[in-house]
Design a protein around this motif. Structure first.
Motif, PDB file in Angstrom:
ATOM      1  N   LEU A 217     -40.195 -19.052  26.883  1.00  8.65           N
ATOM      2  CA  LEU A 217     -41.386 -19.869  27.084  1.00  8.65           C
ATOM      3  C   LEU A 217     -42.671 -19.065  26.910  1.00  8.65           C
ATOM      4  O   LEU A 217     -43.665 -19.568  26.365  1.00  8.65           O
ATOM      5  N   ILE A 218     -42.663 -17.806  27.361  1.00  7.51           N
ATOM      6  CA  ILE A 218     -43.855 -16.964  27.195  1.00  7.51           C
ATOM      7  C   ILE A 218     -44.121 -16.701  25.715  1.00  7.51           C
ATOM      8  O   ILE A 218     -45.260 -16.798  25.237  1.00  7.51           O
ATOM      9  N   SER A 219     -43.072 -16.360  24.970  1.00  8.44           N
ATOM     10  CA  SER A 219     -43.256 -16.083  23.541  1.00  8.44           C
ATOM     11  C   SER A 219     -43.683 -17.343  22.795  1.00  8.44           C
ATOM     12  O   SER A 219     -44.534 -17.282  21.895  1.00  8.44           O
TER      13      SER A 219
ATOM     14  N   SER B 220     -47.576 -19.600  19.610  1.00 12.10           N
ATOM     15  CA  SER B 220     -48.136 -20.899  19.206  1.00 12.10           C
ATOM     16  C   SER B 220     -49.663 -20.866  19.251  1.00 12.10           C
ATOM     17  O   SER B 220     -50.337 -21.321  18.320  1.00 12.10           O
ATOM     18  N   ILE B 221     -50.209 -20.319  20.325  1.00  5.90           N
ATOM     19  CA  ILE B 221     -51.666 -20.229  20.439  1.00  5.90           C
ATOM     20  C   ILE B 221     -52.210 -19.221  19.433  1.00  5.90           C
ATOM     21  O   ILE B 221     -53.219 -19.461  18.757  1.00  5.90           O
ATOM     22  N   GLY B 222     -51.535 -18.071  19.322  1.00  6.19           N
ATOM     23  CA  GLY B 222     -52.007 -17.004  18.440  1.00  6.19           C
ATOM     24  C   GLY B 222     -52.158 -17.439  16.998  1.00  6.19           C
ATOM     25  O   GLY B 222     -53.177 -17.155  16.355  1.00  6.19           O
TER      26      GLY B 222
ATOM     27  N   GLN C 107     -56.633 -12.918  18.053  1.00  4.82           N
ATOM     28  CA  GLN C 107     -55.404 -13.419  17.453  1.00  4.82           C
ATOM     29  C   GLN C 107     -54.338 -12.335  17.376  1.00  4.82           C
ATOM     30  O   GLN C 107     -53.183 -12.537  17.736  1.00  4.82           O
ATOM     31  N   LEU C 108     -54.718 -11.143  16.916  1.00  4.64           N
ATOM     32  CA  LEU C 108     -53.769 -10.042  16.788  1.00  4.64           C
ATOM     33  C   LEU C 108     -53.215  -9.621  18.148  1.00  4.64           C
ATOM     34  O   LEU C 108     -52.029  -9.282  18.261  1.00  4.64           O
TER      35      LEU C 108
ATOM     36  N   ALA D 197     -46.538 -22.759   8.397  1.00  5.91           N
ATOM     37  CA  ALA D 197     -45.138 -22.479   8.721  1.00  5.91           C
ATOM     38  C   ALA D 197     -45.030 -21.634   9.985  1.00  5.91           C
ATOM     39  O   ALA D 197     -44.203 -21.904  10.873  1.00  5.91           O
ATOM     40  N   LEU D 198     -45.877 -20.621  10.090  1.00  6.51           N
ATOM     41  CA  LEU D 198     -45.826 -19.742  11.256  1.00  6.51           C
ATOM     42  C   LEU D 198     -46.277 -20.461  12.534  1.00  6.51           C
ATOM     43  O   LEU D 198     -45.922 -20.050  13.636  1.00  6.51           O
TER      44      LEU D 198
END
Length: 441
Positions: free
Chosen positions: A318-320, A325-327, A336-337, A402-403
């Motif tokens: 869930l953390i990843s 998703s936000i990043g 972002q990085l 896609a990412l």
């Protein structure tokens, strides 16, 4: 078709072998060193692609086949060779495998044509095929049960560290001494470690250091008597199947993000290919560090309540999912990085808990086979399709789109781990019951 030996319940810490702490860590260091050699020998080829292409006039397809043949051999042979290692002896198997890939890597240094290089690389894959699963099975057999997440995470992280070392050192040696020297250096590193391993580690010495004088691998023929019994041991409970599936699905994201990170940095940050690759290597290292760190955290959190391993795996998923998703939806820049780095740090954190679950839910005598099954799940459900599916989606909505979609797979992994957690207590009771039946026989 009953199994003649069943793994004790997770909380049964007394069942752990009484092994000298110093000797156990020496064995771990040597086994981990050979794992680094494994991945360094595998990935050094990527560092010398341009030199090979220039020297022999190879096409990109031929270059790709030299790398792909190793993955092919590993994928095809991991399970059968792990089964053989459980029966023949893990230490002997590890020494033979490491010697084979080291000699084959040396053969790459002397290859004079594409055909010779392809054969040598195939033998590299043959030697490396079952090393990871057999190596971790050996390590877990000599350490206390409460360290399983830490050890599994650390051992699996060796692949990331070895890959980066292989490419970095291979490129450095190739630039200064030629591409043949790169293969030679990796081969020599492996041969030295094989010699050290042979001198320090032996099956008799490991067996002698068990409190009851019997190791899981001391007489594996007494444990599994048929292929049907082996399969029953590997897939004995719903929770162990959920551990396989959850681990594979979560590594889908790891495989996708790492494979496409150089392209992401190139397209959206305008970095040239070499700097984009260097930046991606940093993310690979973060993933490796995360495997180790998350494994340590899991063991600390679960020391008094081992069943919490399922909750830590769910938390990492869930953390990843949240961070990635936000990043990927933020504008390009430092924030972002940072978020992407934090997400990759925990995205493979499930490796340690999943490995510990598999070890706890399968007989100790077939742990190499169990970890081979976990490796197959990780590759077939995660590392192999991740980059491919991402590319397929990218052709339709763009790489960034896609990412942004890929992290959703973490939710499926969460569901798998949640189902495993709901069945875990019931499955442990079933294993204990089978162990009682086997003891009476």
């Amino acid at each position: 078709m009953e199994l003649h030996c069943v793994k004790p319940a997770e909380g049964d810490f007394a069942a752990a072998p009484a092994v000298s702490r110093k000797y156990a860590w020496i064995v771990f260091a040597l086994t981990f060193g050979l794992l680094l050699s494994d991945y360094m020998s595998r990935q050094v080829l990527n560092a010398v692609f341009p030199l090979l292409k220039s020297a022999w006039g190879l096409s990109d397809t031929q270059l790709g086949s030299l790398s792909g043949v190793v993955a092919l051999m590993v994928g095809v042979l991991t399970f059968p060779l792990s089964v053989l290692a459980d029966r023949w002896g893990r230490v002997r198997s590890l020494i033979l495998m490491a010697a084979l890939w080291s000699v084959a890597t040396l053969g790459c240094a002397f290859a004079t044509s594409y055909g010779e290089m392809l054969v040598a690389r195939a033998f590299v894959g043959l030697g490396e095929a079952a090393y990871g699963s057999v190596g971790i099975a050996l390590i877990l057999s000599i350490f206390p049960l409460h360290l399983r997440s830490t050890l599994t995470g650390a051992f699996m992280a060796g692949g990331a560290f070895g890959s980066v070392l292989g490419m970095a050192l291979g490129g450095f040696v190739a630039v200064h001494f030629g591409w043949r020297a790169s293969f030679g250096a990796m081969a020599c590193f492996g041969i030295v470690l094989v010699a050290a391993y042979r001198l320090v580690v032996s099956e008799k010495r490991l067996v002698a250091r068990h409190a009851d004088g019997s190791a899981a691998e001391s007489n594996p023929r007494d444990v599994i008597t048929s292929f049907r019994a082996l399969v029953a041991g590997l897939f004995s409970t719903i929770s162990v199947v959920c551990a396989y599936v959850g681990s594979g699905l979560q590594l889908f994201i790891m495989g996708a993000v790492i494979a496409w990170m150089p392209s992401f940095l190139n397209r959206y940050y305008g970095l040239p290919a070499d700097k984009a690759a260097a930046g991606a290597a940093v993310f690979v290292l973060l993933g490796g560090v995360g495997m180790v760190a998350c494994g340590i955290v899991t063991d600390r959190v679960c020391r008094t309540m081992p069943s919490r391993k399922w909750m830590t795996a769910i938390a990492y998923c869930l953390i990843s999912f949240t961070l990635l998703s936000i990043g990927f939806r933020l504008d390009t820049g430092a924030l972002q990085l940072v978020l992407l780095g934090a997400g990759i740090l925990v995205v493979a954190g499930t490796s340690g808990p999943a490995g510990a679950m598999v070890a706890n839910l399968t007989p100790a005598s077939i742990h190499a086979s169990a970890f081979a099954t976990l490796t197959l799940a990780n590759n077939l459900l995660g590392l192999a399709p991740g980059p491919l599916v991402t590319g397929f989606i990218a052709d339709r909505v763009g790489l960034l789109g896609a990412l942004q979609v890929i992290p959703l797979v973490s939710l499926a992994a969460t569901v798998a781990f949640a189902i495993g957690r709901s069945r875990y207590t019931r499955d442990l009771r079933r294993i204990d019951a089978l162990r009682g039946i086997a003891a009476k026989e």
